[in-house]
Every structure is written in C-alpha cells, then in structure tokens.
Motif scaffolding. Structure first.
Motif, PDB file in Angstrom:
ATOM      1  N   SER A   1       3.938   1.245   1.376  1.00 38.95           N
ATOM      2  CA  SER A   1       3.073   2.372   1.696  1.00 38.95           C
ATOM      3  C   SER A   1       3.087   2.535   3.218  1.00 38.95           C
ATOM      4  N   PRO A   2       2.486   3.589   3.761  1.00 33.60           N
ATOM      5  CA  PRO A   2       2.549   3.784   5.207  1.00 33.60           C
ATOM      6  C   PRO A   2       2.002   2.621   6.044  1.00 33.60           C
ATOM      7  N   ALA A   3       1.028   1.886   5.553  1.00 36.00           N
ATOM      8  CA  ALA A   3       0.418   0.825   6.366  1.00 36.00           C
ATOM      9  C   ALA A   3       0.548  -0.565   5.767  1.00 36.00           C
ATOM     10  N   HIS A   4       1.283  -0.695   4.647  1.00 36.99           N
ATOM     11  CA  HIS A   4       1.313  -1.985   3.962  1.00 36.99           C
ATOM     12  C   HIS A   4       2.610  -2.128   3.164  1.00 36.99           C
TER      13      HIS A   4
ATOM     14  N   SER B   1       2.720 -10.420   1.682  1.00 36.41           N
ATOM     15  CA  SER B   1       1.934  -9.221   1.920  1.00 36.41           C
ATOM     16  C   SER B   1       1.897  -8.976   3.421  1.00 36.41           C
ATOM     17  N   CYS B   2       2.148  -7.735   3.853  1.00 34.81           N
ATOM     18  CA  CYS B   2       2.216  -7.416   5.281  1.00 34.81           C
ATOM     19  C   CYS B   2       1.416  -6.158   5.594  1.00 34.81           C
ATOM     20  N   ASP B   3       0.712  -6.183   6.716  1.00 32.42           N
ATOM     21  CA  ASP B   3      -0.025  -5.028   7.208  1.00 32.42           C
ATOM     22  C   ASP B   3       0.611  -4.547   8.507  1.00 32.42           C
ATOM     23  N   LEU B   4       0.735  -3.241   8.638  1.00 31.97           N
ATOM     24  CA  LEU B   4       1.355  -2.633   9.817  1.00 31.97           C
ATOM     25  C   LEU B   4       0.487  -2.867  11.050  1.00 31.97           C
ATOM     26  N   GLU B   5       1.103  -3.350  12.127  1.00 32.76           N
ATOM     27  CA  GLU B   5       0.415  -3.544  13.406  1.00 32.76           C
ATOM     28  C   GLU B   5       0.798  -2.477  14.418  1.00 32.76           C
ATOM     29  N   GLN B   6       2.084  -2.092  14.434  1.00 32.89           N
ATOM     30  CA  GLN B   6       2.572  -1.150  15.449  1.00 32.89           C
ATOM     31  C   GLN B   6       3.780  -0.407  14.898  1.00 32.89           C
ATOM     32  N   SER B   7       3.909   0.869  15.282  1.00 30.07           N
ATOM     33  CA  SER B   7       5.090   1.630  14.889  1.00 30.07           C
ATOM     34  C   SER B   7       5.478   2.586  16.004  1.00 30.07           C
TER      35      SER B   7
END
Length: 68
Positions: free
Chosen positions: A3-6, A13-19
């Motif tokens: 998904s856009p943030a995960h 399991s990963c969460d978006l920190e920076q893009s």
C-alpha cells in the motif's frame, strides 16, 4: 501486500519513513520488523515498459505484476 505507506509479507512488516521521486524512479525508505529483528529497507521502484513494477534493492531486482 503493498500500500502507499506499508508493505508486508510472510514474516515481515514495514512502514514508510521517507520517499522521493526523480525521473520516474521512486526511492523509498522503510522501517521494518520481522523474524525478531528491526531493520531499515531502501527500495527503488519504477514502472517498466511492460507495465510491471520493477523493485531494486541491494543489487537485486524483482518484477511484480498487478493482481486483480
């Protein structure tokens, strides 16, 4: 699942920190947990000419197709 943030998979399991994005390439940094470890994951994503998502990380590439 992506998904856009995960992103998540079988044992992570990963969460978006920076893009950031430049010339059609998205550079993404994730904070991840999996198999009793905490780590960072840096990915580069771009759409290939065939419409597939190409993911590059650590000198390796993966090709993803869209599921309906």
């Amino acid at each position: 699942m992506v998904s856009p943030a995960h992103i998540e998979g079988r044992e992570f399991s990963c969460d978006l920190e920076q893009s950031t994005s430049d010339s059609g390439v998205a550079r993404l940094r994730y904070s991840c947990t999996g198999e009793d470890a905490v780590y960072s994951l840096d990915l580069r994503w771009r759409l290939d000419a065939n419409g597939h998502l190409l993911e590059q990380s650590g000198g390796e590439s993966k090709d993803y197709i869209r599921c309906n």
